[in-house]
Design a protein around this motif. Structure first.
Motif, PDB file in Angstrom:
ATOM      1  N   ASP A 410       0.808  -1.228   0.000  1.00  0.00           N
ATOM      2  CA  ASP A 410       0.000   0.000   0.000  1.00  0.00           C
ATOM      3  C   ASP A 410       0.835   1.270   0.000  1.00  0.00           C
ATOM      4  OD1 ASP A 410      -2.611  -0.909  -0.075  1.00  0.00           O
ATOM      5  OD2 ASP A 410      -2.702  -1.243   2.093  1.00  0.00           O
ATOM      6  N   THR A 411       1.921   1.263   0.796  1.00  0.00           N
ATOM      7  CA  THR A 411       2.695   2.498   0.947  1.00  0.00           C
ATOM      8  C   THR A 411       4.077   2.197   1.534  1.00  0.00           C
ATOM      9  OG1 THR A 411       2.577   4.743   1.848  1.00  0.00           O
ATOM     10  CG2 THR A 411       1.803   3.032   3.283  1.00  0.00           C
ATOM     11  N   HIS A 412       4.908   3.222   1.575  1.00  0.00           N
ATOM     12  CA  HIS A 412       6.220   3.100   2.225  1.00  0.00           C
ATOM     13  C   HIS A 412       6.247   3.971   3.465  1.00  0.00           C
ATOM     14  CE1 HIS A 412       7.969   2.100  -1.977  1.00  0.00           C
ATOM     15  NE2 HIS A 412       7.586   0.998  -1.341  1.00  0.00           N
ATOM     16  N   GLU A 413       7.019   3.520   4.442  1.00  0.00           N
ATOM     17  CA  GLU A 413       7.166   4.295   5.679  1.00  0.00           C
ATOM     18  C   GLU A 413       8.634   4.156   6.079  1.00  0.00           C
ATOM     19  OE1 GLU A 413       3.743   4.203   8.892  1.00  0.00           O
ATOM     20  OE2 GLU A 413       5.472   3.056   9.569  1.00  0.00           O
ATOM     21  N   ARG A 416      10.526   0.809   5.590  1.00  0.00           N
ATOM     22  CA  ARG A 416       9.552  -0.288   5.577  1.00  0.00           C
ATOM     23  C   ARG A 416       8.502  -0.074   4.493  1.00  0.00           C
ATOM     24  NH1 ARG A 416       6.885  -1.263  11.242  1.00  0.00           N
ATOM     25  NH2 ARG A 416       5.888   0.687  10.645  1.00  0.00           N
ATOM     26  N   LEU A 418       4.365  -0.863   3.946  1.00  0.00           N
ATOM     27  CA  LEU A 418       3.157  -1.321   4.619  1.00  0.00           C
ATOM     28  C   LEU A 418       2.276  -1.993   3.578  1.00  0.00           C
ATOM     29  CD1 LEU A 418       2.163   1.546   7.081  1.00  0.00           C
ATOM     30  CD2 LEU A 418       3.374  -0.584   7.555  1.00  0.00           C
ATOM     31  N   ARG A 420      -0.849  -5.355   2.792  1.00  0.00           N
ATOM     32  CA  ARG A 420      -1.976  -6.119   3.350  1.00  0.00           C
ATOM     33  C   ARG A 420      -1.982  -7.510   2.743  1.00  0.00           C
ATOM     34  NH1 ARG A 420      -6.133  -4.655   1.231  1.00  0.00           N
ATOM     35  NH2 ARG A 420      -5.259  -3.180  -0.261  1.00  0.00           N
ATOM     36  N   ASN A 431      -2.287  -4.533   9.147  1.00  0.00           N
ATOM     37  CA  ASN A 431      -1.281  -4.372   8.100  1.00  0.00           C
ATOM     38  C   ASN A 431      -0.216  -5.451   8.233  1.00  0.00           C
ATOM     39  OD1 ASN A 431      -1.805  -1.932   6.634  1.00  0.00           O
ATOM     40  ND2 ASN A 431      -1.498  -0.865   8.576  1.00  0.00           N
ATOM     41  N   ALA A 433       3.735  -5.125   8.065  1.00  0.00           N
ATOM     42  CA  ALA A 433       4.863  -4.194   7.926  1.00  0.00           C
ATOM     43  C   ALA A 433       6.069  -4.985   7.448  1.00  0.00           C
ATOM     44  CB  ALA A 433       5.159  -3.527   9.259  1.00  0.00           C
ATOM     45  N   ASP A 435       9.910  -5.033   6.841  1.00  0.00           N
ATOM     46  CA  ASP A 435      11.215  -4.402   7.053  1.00  0.00           C
ATOM     47  C   ASP A 435      12.040  -4.550   5.774  1.00  0.00           C
ATOM     48  OD1 ASP A 435      10.697  -3.608   9.657  1.00  0.00           O
ATOM     49  OD2 ASP A 435      11.105  -5.633  10.408  1.00  0.00           O
ATOM     50  N   ASP A 457      -1.605  -6.691  13.861  1.00  0.00           N
ATOM     51  CA  ASP A 457      -0.751  -6.569  12.677  1.00  0.00           C
ATOM     52  C   ASP A 457       0.316  -7.655  12.641  1.00  0.00           C
ATOM     53  OD1 ASP A 457      -1.968  -4.057  11.867  1.00  0.00           O
ATOM     54  OD2 ASP A 457      -0.948  -3.206  13.610  1.00  0.00           O
ATOM     55  N   SER A 459       4.410  -8.569  10.958  1.00  0.00           N
ATOM     56  CA  SER A 459       5.605  -7.959  10.375  1.00  0.00           C
ATOM     57  C   SER A 459       6.416  -9.077   9.728  1.00  0.00           C
ATOM     58  CB  SER A 459       6.433  -7.230  11.437  1.00  0.00           C
ATOM     59  OG  SER A 459       6.687  -8.076  12.514  1.00  0.00           O
TER      60      SER A 459
END
Ligand code: SF4
Length: 463
Positions: A410-413, A416, A418, A420, A431, A433, A435, A457, A459
């Protein structure tokens, strides 16, 4: 002799496009209404202004589901009036008392319509902010294309298959706001689905008020898709969408499914799918476990033994994720009935659960029921319910550690990504996550080895 230069027409600056501000509140069904209005605005040459101040007029799409949503809608209208002054109201709250509710709170609004009323909204916009009369902007701009304006990220989209609802749950005023069930023609739904997939959508989220009831209003009329007959019915729709999604390497997720017997057919289909097609995910709003409370709620598909049904679904499709919502503190709910609900929760081991403390919605028939549960007790029950579910969720997610899952990024943070998994619907579930996932492209699938789990969530690391 020199030729006389051809006369040139004086150049005139094109008139600036009229600008409309848009506020979209409410559920995914309301979001789809907003997308339809925005598509028509863009197609007619209006530009969408990013602020009240930069707009010539503001449209507010409201929600009237619970009191908090009503408050939010009224204050959004108030803010738009204060900052801009020219406001058109649409959506569920607009339908309340035929528009009189909004007009009483905000007499200065220019027009009020109910939900699913793109044509009425456009008529009001034309009246108060005429469109440019330019033959070119009257055509659909290429950027809008066949899929219209989307308010979701490019890689997932809501697919609304019907409007309204034939049920009359006593806590709900949606049928009085949105009317009875009107199913969209199945061919039209399939064309929209294919256009979305062609445009790069990787996940279609099927929404309605009652997905299981799709086609009831048209007696499961036969429609057409790719020149072949197709019945307007949930099983046929799910099957056709699953095949289409496999063709495009995408996911289909079903929301708001009531546990009617024919849902079993879709479970069999989910069990058969691989990494693309119909996801093994069912969003079933059970609302309660006590037959007496369910009867007071007038819930559809109020079967005595939902536990038996859940077990059968899991036996048929072991990878199935079940999401549900519940209401605690419904008028008349006794301590024993609440305890029975907690027991149901422990037995059912649902994966994802939302819970509301009952809140009397203006106009709902449940308000007249005797023995209201005091506010503090409702909240206490909600907290106990959520604590019970949190332990279940944590336990179920822990079982995923060590497995490898396909996820949609879905996106970057930071470093990382993120994402689904099949078990996570956007906005409402958890979510994954990832790494070291910054290189994974947004809107594409990835494989992830799960290394950790919390209450909601997961990871992991890219595979
Ligand atoms: S099924 Fe019940 S809760 Fe859902 S929209 Fe219809 S009346 Fe409301």
């Amino acid at each position: 002799m020199m030729a006389k230069p051809a006369p040139t027409r004086p150049r005139t600056r094109p008139a600036p496009a009229p600008r409309v501000g848009f506020v979209s509140l409410g559920c995914p069904k309301a979001l789809v209404d907003s997308e339809q209005i925005l598509t028509r605005l863009s197609a007619e040459g209006y530009t969408i202004a990013p602020s009240y101040g930069g707009a010539d007029l503001v449209v507010v799409n409201t929600c009237g589901f619970i009191d908090a949503a009503v408050d939010e809608s009224l204050s959004a209208i108030g803010e738009a009036l204060a900052e801009n002054g020219k406001v058109i109201v649409t959506g569920c709250l607009g339908a309340k008392d035929g528009g009189a509710f909004i007009r009483a709170a905000h007499p200065k609004v220019l027009a009020v319509t109910g939900p699913h009323a793109a044509s009425e909204v456009m008529a009001a916009v034309h009246e108060h902010l005429p469109k440019l009369h330019d033959p070119f902007v009257d055509l659909l701009p290429p950027s809008i294309g066949k899929i219209g304006v989307k308010l979701t990220p490019k890689h997932y989209a809501y697919l609304k298959i019907s409007e309204g609802c034939n049920h009359r749950c006593t806590f709900c005023i949606i049928p009085s706001l949105r009317g009875d069930l009107v199913s969209r023609p199945i061919g039209e739904v399939m064309v929209e689905a294919e256009n979305l997939l062609k445009a790069g959508v990787r996940e279609l989220l099927v929404v309605s008020q009652d997905t299981s009831a799709y086609g009831v209003d048209v007696r499961y009329r036969t429609g057409f898709w790719r020149g072949r007959p197709l019945k307007t019915r949930m099983t046929e729709l799910a099957t056709a969408l699953a095949a289409l999604a496999v063709e495009y390497g995408a996911w289909v997720r079903l929301h708001y499914v009531y546990p009617y017997p024919h849902v079993d057919d879709s479970i069999a289909l989910m069990a058969a799918e691989g990494d693309a097609g119909l996801l093994p995910y069912l969003d079933v709003p059970f609302q309660h476990a006590s037959p007496r409370i369910l009867k007071l709620m007038k819930r559809p598909a109020n079967v005595e033994n939902n536990l038996k049904r859940i077990r059968a679904w899991r036996a048929a499709c072991p990878q199935l994720t079940i999401r549900s919502t519940f209401i605690v503190g419904f008028p008349g709910e006794t301590d024993a009935e609440f305890e029975a609900l907690l027991e149901f929760l422990s037995e059912a081991q649902l994966d994802r659960v939302g819970c509301f403390a009952y809140s009397p919605v203006d106009g709902a028939t449940a308000n007249a029921l005797p023995d209201p549960v005091p506010d503090a007790l409702r909240e206490e029950r909600r907290a106990r319910f959520m604590a019970t579910q949190e332990a279940i969720s944590a336990h179920r997610l822990k079982r995923r550690v060590g497995s490898t899952l396909t996820v949609l990024v879905d996106t970057h943070e930071g470093a990382r990504a993120l994402a689904r998994s099949a078990a996570d619907a956007p906005e409402i579930d958890g979510n994954v996550a990832i790494d070291n996932g910054a290189e994974l492209p947004i809107g594409e699938f990835a494989r992830v080895r799960i290394t950790g789990a919390s209450a909601h969530d997961l990871s992991g690391l890219p595979v």
